[in-house]
Design an enzyme around this catalytic site. Structure first.
Site, PDB file in Angstrom:
ATOM      1  N   LEU A  33      30.779   1.110  14.388  1.00  0.00           N
ATOM      2  CA  LEU A  33      30.969   1.599  15.602  1.00  0.00           C
ATOM      3  C   LEU A  33      30.479   3.012  15.849  1.00  0.00           C
ATOM      4  O   LEU A  33      30.744   3.807  14.958  1.00  0.00           O
ATOM      5  CB  LEU A  33      32.181   1.302  16.354  1.00  0.00           C
ATOM      6  CG  LEU A  33      32.782  -0.111  16.252  1.00  0.00           C
ATOM      7  CD1 LEU A  33      34.275  -0.236  16.876  1.00  0.00           C
ATOM      8  CD2 LEU A  33      31.828  -1.077  17.078  1.00  0.00           C
ATOM      9  N   GLY A  36      28.202   5.437  21.136  1.00  0.00           N
ATOM     10  CA  GLY A  36      27.421   4.611  21.915  1.00  0.00           C
ATOM     11  C   GLY A  36      28.489   3.329  22.327  1.00  0.00           C
ATOM     12  O   GLY A  36      28.744   2.938  23.345  1.00  0.00           O
ATOM     13  N   HIS A  37      29.074   2.744  21.287  1.00  0.00           N
ATOM     14  CA  HIS A  37      29.829   1.529  21.311  1.00  0.00           C
ATOM     15  C   HIS A  37      31.165   2.154  22.146  1.00  0.00           C
ATOM     16  O   HIS A  37      31.557   1.392  23.013  1.00  0.00           O
ATOM     17  CB  HIS A  37      30.426   1.032  20.117  1.00  0.00           C
ATOM     18  CG  HIS A  37      29.036   0.487  19.398  1.00  0.00           C
ATOM     19  ND1 HIS A  37      28.943   0.885  18.304  1.00  0.00           N
ATOM     20  CD2 HIS A  37      28.689  -0.838  19.522  1.00  0.00           C
ATOM     21  CE1 HIS A  37      28.014   0.153  17.575  1.00  0.00           C
ATOM     22  NE2 HIS A  37      27.671  -0.913  18.478  1.00  0.00           N
ATOM     23  N   GLN A  61      20.656 -14.094  14.756  1.00  0.00           N
ATOM     24  CA  GLN A  61      19.648 -13.142  15.352  1.00  0.00           C
ATOM     25  C   GLN A  61      18.792 -12.134  14.621  1.00  0.00           C
ATOM     26  O   GLN A  61      18.126 -11.304  14.823  1.00  0.00           O
ATOM     27  CB  GLN A  61      20.446 -12.168  16.359  1.00  0.00           C
ATOM     28  CG  GLN A  61      21.585 -11.113  16.038  1.00  0.00           C
ATOM     29  CD  GLN A  61      22.131 -10.435  16.881  1.00  0.00           C
ATOM     30  OE1 GLN A  61      23.057 -10.970  17.416  1.00  0.00           O
ATOM     31  NE2 GLN A  61      21.986  -9.360  17.287  1.00  0.00           N
ATOM     32  N   LYS A 149      20.505   1.052  25.518  1.00  0.00           N
ATOM     33  CA  LYS A 149      19.392   1.270  24.451  1.00  0.00           C
ATOM     34  C   LYS A 149      18.825  -0.053  24.099  1.00  0.00           C
ATOM     35  O   LYS A 149      17.705  -0.158  23.694  1.00  0.00           O
ATOM     36  CB  LYS A 149      20.219   1.845  23.088  1.00  0.00           C
ATOM     37  CG  LYS A 149      19.066   2.273  22.134  1.00  0.00           C
ATOM     38  CD  LYS A 149      19.773   2.644  20.816  1.00  0.00           C
ATOM     39  CE  LYS A 149      20.197   1.291  20.193  1.00  0.00           C
ATOM     40  NZ  LYS A 149      19.852   0.567  19.005  1.00  0.00           N
ATOM     41  N   ASP A 150      19.399  -1.196  24.192  1.00  0.00           N
ATOM     42  CA  ASP A 150      18.960  -2.378  23.717  1.00  0.00           C
ATOM     43  C   ASP A 150      18.600  -2.916  25.103  1.00  0.00           C
ATOM     44  O   ASP A 150      19.040  -3.943  25.888  1.00  0.00           O
ATOM     45  CB  ASP A 150      20.022  -3.202  23.327  1.00  0.00           C
ATOM     46  CG  ASP A 150      20.551  -2.713  21.845  1.00  0.00           C
ATOM     47  OD1 ASP A 150      19.536  -2.601  20.925  1.00  0.00           O
ATOM     48  OD2 ASP A 150      21.695  -2.582  21.758  1.00  0.00           O
ATOM     49  N   ARG A 187      22.046   1.509  12.839  1.00  0.00           N
ATOM     50  CA  ARG A 187      20.868   1.689  11.773  1.00  0.00           C
ATOM     51  C   ARG A 187      20.562   2.976  11.265  1.00  0.00           C
ATOM     52  O   ARG A 187      19.745   3.215  10.546  1.00  0.00           O
ATOM     53  CB  ARG A 187      19.834   0.687  12.268  1.00  0.00           C
ATOM     54  CG  ARG A 187      19.937  -0.667  12.185  1.00  0.00           C
ATOM     55  CD  ARG A 187      18.637  -1.562  12.439  1.00  0.00           C
ATOM     56  NE  ARG A 187      18.891  -2.990  12.109  1.00  0.00           N
ATOM     57  CZ  ARG A 187      19.114  -3.965  13.246  1.00  0.00           C
ATOM     58  NH1 ARG A 187      19.214  -3.454  14.394  1.00  0.00           N
ATOM     59  NH2 ARG A 187      19.536  -5.346  12.604  1.00  0.00           N
TER      60      ARG A 187
HETATM   61  O1  PAF Z   1      23.972  -5.588  20.490  1.00  0.00           O
HETATM   62  C1  PAF Z   1      24.572  -6.153  19.564  1.00  0.00           C
HETATM   63  O2  PAF Z   1      25.458  -5.654  18.860  1.00  0.00           O
HETATM   64  C2  PAF Z   1      24.603  -7.825  19.452  1.00  0.00           C
HETATM   65  O3  PAF Z   1      23.109  -7.938  19.643  1.00  0.00           O
HETATM   66  C3  PAF Z   1      25.302  -8.606  20.168  1.00  0.00           C
HETATM   67  C4  PAF Z   1      25.275  -8.191  21.737  1.00  0.00           C
HETATM   68  C5  PAF Z   1      26.965  -7.903  19.837  1.00  0.00           C
HETATM   69  C6  PAF Z   1      25.281  -9.903  19.914  1.00  0.00           C
HETATM   70  O4  PAF Z   1      25.409 -10.108  18.586  1.00  0.00           O
END
Ligand code: PAF
Length: 281
Positions: A33, A36-37, A61, A149-150, A187
């Site tokens: 974390l 941002g989180h 994913q 960001k995503d 990352r």
């Molecule tokens: O953004 C992320 O950390 C992941 O893609 C998520 C939404 C937790 C799904 O695994």
């Protein structure tokens, strides 16, 4: 903070909270974390009486050549940060708990998940949409929080929740940046000092595009080319894509109209970073 590894256990906890009339906010994460989180947790805390986070590095994913096994993990530090943030419960399942031995049902948001990151990471958004659907079903939150960001992930999840009538409000929270503009990401730790020094160019080039729009530029090709040229000045930065797409459907066009997403992905060695801004005319 209570930590649950089993889905039935966390469900019992949530049912008790809901029986008391409490609103449940949910922040799904893959851990490691950063600020941002934490800003997602803070927004959830303002909206809801109970905040639940999850940490699950979701294998479905990641592509076969991606960084699933190397994805950074620090459970002890994460727990400390979540506690300090006042998070009430953490769901921390094993892969077996989430997928069992015979998993065969997938959620795919066609169209939205195929372009941009979906093009360079085939199957990525199918993995995201599937795990988020499962997490929504397990936690049954009133609201769930995702980072801008995503951006494409957020759009995919919003569409999925709408199309599947999932009773959850999907809230998008602004990107949190380092002082030099680099978007916070788990990352970023992979970057060498040299790559880290160059990485702020992602955001500074997007800001230049924003400036061009403020000065009247509307031609998408010109804006994209300017950003590509800015990034290409740095030999360490290998461009994956730079694209402007309409919002919320991510369609291509020649000229900017109302709200558009300018998104990019750049590789520094093995590390792939993304960023975006919303262009408004
Ligand atoms: O953004 C992320 O950390 C992941 O893609 C998520 C939404 C937790 C799904 O695994």
């Amino acid at each position: 903070m209570q930590i649950f590894k089993g889905k039935h256990e966390i469900r019992d906890f949530i049912s008790k909270c809901k029986a008391l009339g409490k609103r449940v906010g949910f922040v799904p994460t893959m851990g490691y974390l950063h600020q941002g989180h934490l800003s997602l947790m803070q927004t959830a805390t303002k909206d809801c009486e109970v905040v639940v986070a999850s940490i699950f590095v979701n294998p479905t994913q990641f592509g076969p050549k991606e960084d699933f096994s190397e994805y950074p993990r620090d459970f002890v530090k994460d727990c400390r940060l979540l506690e300090a943030q006042g998070v009430d419960a953490l769901f921390y399942p094993e892969v077996q708990e989430m997928y069992g031995d015979d998993f065969s049902t997938w959620v795919e948001v066609s169209g939205l998940g195929d372009s941009l990151c979906g093009k360079s990471r085939p199957g990525h958004f199918r993995g995201v949409a599937t795990v988020v659907t499962k997490l929504f079903n397990i936690i049954q939150p009133d609201s769930a929080y995702f980072g801008q960001k995503d951006a494409q992930q957020s759009l995919v999840i919003k569409r999925m929740a709408q199309d599947l009538d999932l009773p959850v409000k999907v809230v998008i929270v602004p990107t949190v940046r380092e002082k030099d503009g680099l978007a916070m990401s788990s990352r970023n730790v992979y970057l060498t000092p040299e790559q880290r020094a160059v990485a702020p160019v992602l955001y500074s080039s997007l800001q230049k595009a924003e400036q061009m729009v403020a000065e009247g530029e509307r031609e998408i090709k010109k804006l994209e080319s300017m950003v590509i040229d800015e990034l290409a000045k740095h030999k360490d930065a290998e461009i994956d894509y730079v694209e402007i797409r309409s919002l919320p459907n991510l369609e291509k066009s020649d000229r900017l109209e109302s709200f558009s997403l300018m998104a990019l992905a750049v590789r520094f060695g093995q590390t792939r970073l993304i960023d975006n801004i919303i262009l408004e005319v």
